[in-house]
Design a protein around this motif. Structure first.
Motif, mmCIF file in Angstrom:
data_model
loop_
_atom_site.group_PDB
_atom_site.id
_atom_site.type_symbol
_atom_site.label_atom_id
_atom_site.label_comp_id
_atom_site.label_asym_id
_atom_site.label_seq_id
_atom_site.Cartn_x
_atom_site.Cartn_y
_atom_site.Cartn_z
ATOM 1 N N GLU A 64 45.364 2.368 -35.566
ATOM 2 C CA GLU A 64 44.325 3.357 -35.839
ATOM 3 C C GLU A 64 43.245 2.709 -36.706
ATOM 4 N N ARG A 67 42.493 3.516 -40.455
ATOM 5 C CA ARG A 67 43.408 3.085 -41.509
ATOM 6 C C ARG A 67 43.061 1.687 -42.017
ATOM 7 N N ILE A 214 49.907 -0.736 -41.248
ATOM 8 C CA ILE A 214 48.796 -0.300 -40.396
ATOM 9 C C ILE A 214 49.010 -0.775 -38.965
#
Length: 641
Positions: A64, A67, A214
């Motif tokens: 994502e 992030r 992440i």
């Protein structure tokens, strides 16, 4: 993370991002090839002493963007505008390596950490090293947004230490650049302390773990050391050119391109126990590369091993020593290397129906026009085992006549052989040192240096081509062109295309053993497959008939290039990596067979106290990967009393 921009001082002679990105001018190789050559070579160079294997993992997944972006001070807004939602990344992680060592607080450019992150053109100095932390690393900055994240764990006198830092290299001439306020196009991200302007890596484990989360990646643990390179915002296509209907299968996506690149350049080292050093174990999204390979790459590994050990590993391979008459080796009677070669027919390379695989040339060039090519190919590599170059119809094979068969050859130098005294006086004690010095920044060829005499490489090339000419042209072997066979291959590919175009099937059924009407006292246990059925995704049901006596074990194995491999050998080779085949279900056709049995944790079926008899059963296998071809095997563990 805090940003550090490269100085814009006009009196600073340091390179700009534009000149750095242009420094690795190799348009002949696709980005996956450059990435694989650089990353694996650097991992092999950094291998710990006395380790059995060097492990390199490529991970291609998504993350994502929201992030990650806040961690890059100074370019957050530009990144947010350009990259939204789910984005792709490539992570390259090695283990059983020393990691990025060196004092990161020092301004000195020595040490792997400083060389990789901050220096351009600084070579590795390890004996036999093939890579560098120099120009080759610029390939990482070409395949994403220009951002590269480095994470490493090293062992120090005080214990283990982790480091994470990021870098950006881009052309400041680009209109859509990330660094809009910097004329160099270079920046780094890390941390500062005590008011210093010296950028330091993040070293706190908790902060690093959050960063790795992440991407869904694990940090190193226990006694692990190594380096992970993360390239976020990966470009969609691995090819420099737009894909078309004629593109070969492995050019369609990053995973297949990387698999092909690993085999293309490192087939000699993949799980090669004959190599006098650590074996290379490479995985792409968990798939081990090299257990099975296309005939072209399997032959390349056999040729390399034959030349390396100076003994043919196959009746179809010949090995010949290469001597330079004078002013080369310190001992003129010592060969400067060995050439191993073979003349495989099309069916040996599975180029004919029903397989219809591409020619060796197509695997090397990725050119659709080479699918049915018949060429002379000479590969060469020095100590690290990376194929430096495939010389196709070039100087290495000039004058060799092959007619309608491919010539596949491999030259392996006598790396540790001492050179002629005059060359030693110029700093080249061994042949390995001379060859390494003569490689380009991308390590894609060998060259003699203009100011060094006597020349070595040009003489090696001449002796290799003369040896091949003498052995092949004068061998008296039939090299008649079979035009009808060539036409048959071409039309066969048009009329009978092979499903998956060269991808191995997920199951190979063993040949059924002939049954006997009469049970012999000396008859051995055996097992034959009577039927197979795919019951769901990744699951296959196998019907079998087996002859039993005494105690025996039925277990799944997988086919590899060097025969079948069971779970014990698997874990001995790959450690705690899960075996790719699990017994998920098992039953006999009837309940009153005269023996006892037990299913052992999905690994095997153990049979006890069986009288000589024939039994039928059904077994369901769960395949953790479609990469491997499972088979069933039976083994007697206790002779009948």
């Amino acid at each position: 993370m805090k940003i550090k921009r490269a100085s814009d001082d006009s009196q600073n002679m340091a390179q700009s991002g534009d000149s750095i990105l242009r420094s690795l001018q190799n348009t002949a190789l696709l980005p996956p090839d450059l990435i694989v050559r650089e990353s694996i070579q650097n991992a092999l160079d950094a291998s710990k002493k006395d380790v059995k294997s060097t492990k390199v993992d490529y991970t291609l997944k998504s993350f994502e963007a929201s992030r990650l972006i806040p961690h890059f001070e100074g370019i957050e807004d530009t990144l947010s505008e350009r990259y939204r939602g789910i984005q792709n990344f490539l992570a390259i992680s090695d283990r059983n390596t020393v990691g990025l060592t060196g004092d990161y607080r020092s301004n000195d450019s020595e040490g792997n950490f400083q060389k990789l992150v901050f220096s351009i053109g600084k070579n590795q100095e390890a004996d036999g090293a093939g890579g560098s932390w120099g120009m080759g690393k610029t390939s990482y900055f070409h395949i994403g947004a220009g951002l590269v994240i480095y994470y490493t764990r090293i062992q120090t006198d005080e214990g283990y230490e982790e480091r994470l830092i990021a870098s950006l290299i881009e052309s400041p001439k680009k209109t859509h650049r990330l660094l809009t306020d910097n004329t160099r196009g270079i920046a780094w991200w890390g941390r500062y302390e005590d008011g210093s302007n010296h950028l330091l890596p993040i070293t706190d484990h908790e902060d690093i773990q959050k960063f790795m989360d992440i991407f869904g990646l694990n940090t190193y643990k226990d006694d692990e050391t190594g380096t992970t390179i993360i390239i976020p915002f990966l470009k969609k296509s691995p090819s420099n050119n737009s894909l078309n209907e004629e593109s070969l299968p492995w050019e369609q996506d990053w995973i297949d391109s990387l698999k092909m690149a690993v085999k293309r350049w490192y087939a000699p080292r993949l799980i090669n126990t004959e190599y006098p050093g650590s074996a290379l174990i490479c995985r792409i999204n968990g798939e081990i590369i090299g257990l099975t390979m296309e005939p072209t790459f399997a032959l390349m590994r056999d040729l390399y091993t034959s030349a390396l050990t100076r003994k043919s590993v196959s009746k179809n391979i010949e090995v010949k020593p290469i001597f330079l008459a004078r002013q080369a080796m310190a001992n003129n009677k010592e060969p400067i290397g060995h050439i191993a070669f073979a003349l495989p027919e099309a069916d040996e390379l599975k180029m004919t129906s029903p397989n219809n695989l591409p020619s060796p040339t197509a695997y090397i060039t990725s050119n659709p026009d080479d699918i049915d090519a018949v060429q002379k190919i000479v590969a060469f590599a020095r100590k690290p085992g990376m194929i430096v170059k495939y010389d196709i119809n070039g100087n290495w094979s000039q004058g060799v006549s092959i007619a309608d068969r491919n010539l596949i050859a491999f030259f392996v130098p006598n790396s540790q052989g001492e050179l002629y005294l005059k060359l030693q006086e110029k700093g080249f004690k061994t042949l390995e040192q001379y060859l390494r010095k003569g490689e380009k920044a991308d390590h894609a060829d060998w060259f003699d240096q203009s100011d060094i005499r006597p020349k070595i490489i040009s003489r090696i090339i001449r002796e290799v081509k003369d040896t091949l000419s003498n052995e092949i042209n004068n061998s008296g072997k039939d090299v008649t062109t079979h035009a009808s066979e060539r036409l048959a291959r071409r039309f066969g590919k048009i009329l009978l295309p092979s499903p998956g175009f060269g991808k191995a099937s997920s199951l190979e059924t063993p040949k059924e053993t002939r049954s006997k009407n009469k049970i012999s006292r000396n008859r051995k246990v055996d097992l034959s497959i009577t039927g197979t059925e795919f019951v769901s995704e990744g699951r296959i049901r196998i019907s079998f008939t087996t002859f039993l006596k005494g105690d025996a074990v039925i277990s799944p194995r997988i086919l590899t290039q060097d025969g079948n491999m069971g779970i014990e050998k698997w874990h001995k080779t790959f450690g705690d990596l899960p075996f790719p085949v699990i017994i998920e279900g098992f039953s006999w056709d009837k309940d009153n067979y005269d023996f006892k049995y037990q299913v052992n944790s999905g690994k095997s079926v153990v049979i006890k106290n069986s009288a000589p008899l024939t039994a039928k059963g059904t077994l369901t296998l769960k395949l953790l990967s479609a990469e491997y071809q499972p088979i069933l095997a039976i083994r007697q563990i206790k002779e009948e009393k």
